[in-house]
Enzyme design. Structure first.
Site, PDB file in Angstrom:
ATOM      1  N   CYS A  98     -71.026   8.831 -23.306  1.00  0.00           N
ATOM      2  CA  CYS A  98     -70.599   9.867 -22.374  1.00  0.00           C
ATOM      3  C   CYS A  98     -71.736  10.871 -22.226  1.00  0.00           C
ATOM      4  O   CYS A  98     -72.318  11.282 -23.235  1.00  0.00           O
ATOM      5  CB  CYS A  98     -69.343  10.551 -22.912  1.00  0.00           C
ATOM      6  SG  CYS A  98     -68.714  11.849 -21.848  1.00  0.00           S
ATOM      7  N   HIS A 140     -62.306   5.943 -18.134  1.00  0.00           N
ATOM      8  CA  HIS A 140     -63.093   6.938 -18.881  1.00  0.00           C
ATOM      9  C   HIS A 140     -63.212   8.222 -18.047  1.00  0.00           C
ATOM     10  O   HIS A 140     -62.951   9.324 -18.552  1.00  0.00           O
ATOM     11  CB  HIS A 140     -64.478   6.355 -19.196  1.00  0.00           C
ATOM     12  CG  HIS A 140     -65.439   7.317 -19.835  1.00  0.00           C
ATOM     13  ND1 HIS A 140     -66.024   7.080 -21.063  1.00  0.00           N
ATOM     14  CD2 HIS A 140     -65.932   8.512 -19.417  1.00  0.00           C
ATOM     15  CE1 HIS A 140     -66.816   8.095 -21.367  1.00  0.00           C
ATOM     16  NE2 HIS A 140     -66.779   8.982 -20.384  1.00  0.00           N
ATOM     17  N   GLU A 141     -63.583   8.069 -16.779  1.00  0.00           N
ATOM     18  CA  GLU A 141     -63.783   9.256 -15.930  1.00  0.00           C
ATOM     19  C   GLU A 141     -62.459   9.943 -15.625  1.00  0.00           C
ATOM     20  O   GLU A 141     -62.385  11.172 -15.572  1.00  0.00           O
ATOM     21  CB  GLU A 141     -64.505   8.869 -14.630  1.00  0.00           C
ATOM     22  CG  GLU A 141     -65.877   8.230 -14.811  1.00  0.00           C
ATOM     23  CD  GLU A 141     -66.801   8.990 -15.756  1.00  0.00           C
ATOM     24  OE1 GLU A 141     -66.701  10.223 -15.825  1.00  0.00           O
ATOM     25  OE2 GLU A 141     -67.613   8.337 -16.442  1.00  0.00           O
ATOM     26  N   HIS A 144     -61.494  12.351 -18.174  1.00  0.00           N
ATOM     27  CA  HIS A 144     -62.166  13.654 -18.058  1.00  0.00           C
ATOM     28  C   HIS A 144     -61.352  14.620 -17.188  1.00  0.00           C
ATOM     29  O   HIS A 144     -61.361  15.827 -17.418  1.00  0.00           O
ATOM     30  CB  HIS A 144     -63.554  13.492 -17.434  1.00  0.00           C
ATOM     31  CG  HIS A 144     -64.628  13.110 -18.403  1.00  0.00           C
ATOM     32  ND1 HIS A 144     -64.945  13.883 -19.499  1.00  0.00           N
ATOM     33  CD2 HIS A 144     -65.476  12.048 -18.433  1.00  0.00           C
ATOM     34  CE1 HIS A 144     -65.946  13.304 -20.160  1.00  0.00           C
ATOM     35  NE2 HIS A 144     -66.280  12.183 -19.540  1.00  0.00           N
TER      36      HIS A 144
HETATM   37 CO    CO Z   1     -67.729  10.848 -20.114  1.00  0.00          CO
END
Ligand code: CO
Length: 178
Positions: A98, A140-141, A144
């Protein structure tokens, strides 16, 4: 314009981001700047909170296999106001890094594919199934956007193993330098 990537454990990385109301010229510019920042950082994905904007948008680069068997990255995609659904029961473990956690890489278990409904830069709604690498980066994004980081996806033991690295990152970036 290349933007600065916010590092662990900045407060904005822990917030739930807000929907993008309108695909304004400012949002289009932001997407361009995020793409430039991701490519410059050799990343495959970047979410708006990572560059200090609490907005539900991210960019990603899928990968594909060429005829000679070599893996190459595809053109960046802009994903706005995503809704993830119907995750596959089948899960895969893969090493993830990341840009907000420099130097850290951890094995994360995630569904192998998932459906994503999102807006593109023209404001059109699209729904499609994301597979393998594209699915992984999107999950993953999307994490966030909900204030979730890869280290939150680890079991207690694995988390413990990376705690000192986490503290080192925190210390290194505590004064706001990148
Ligand atoms: Co990330």
């Amino acid at each position: 314009m290349k933007l600065e990537v916010v590092k662990y454990d900045a407060e904005i990385l822990r917030k739930r981001a807000l929907p993008v109301d309108e695909i304004s010229p400012e949002i289009i510019q932001l997407a361009e700047d995020m793409i430039e920042t991701m490519i410059d950082s050799n990343g495959v994905g970047l979410a708006a909170p990572q560059i200090g904007r609490s907005l539900r948008m991210f960019i990603l680069r899928d990968e594909k296999e060429q005829e000679d068997g070599e893996m190459v990255l595809c053109d960046p995609e802009v994903i706005i106001n995503p809704h993830l659904s119907k995750p596959s029961e089948e899960k895969t473990s893969m090493s993830e890094g990341c840009l907000s956690l420099p130097g850290l890489s951890v094995e994360v278990m995630r569904p192998t594919f998932i459906h994503v409904r999102y807006q593109n830069l023209k404001g059109e709604w699209i729904e499609s199934r994301f597979d393998s690498f594209r699915a992984r980066v999107a999950m993953h994004e999307n994490d966030h956007l909900n204030g979730v980081l890869i280290v939150d996806r680890l079991d207690r033991n694995s988390r413990k193993k990376v705690e000192s690295q986490l503290q080192a990152i925190k210390k290194r970036y505590a004064d706001g330098r990148s």
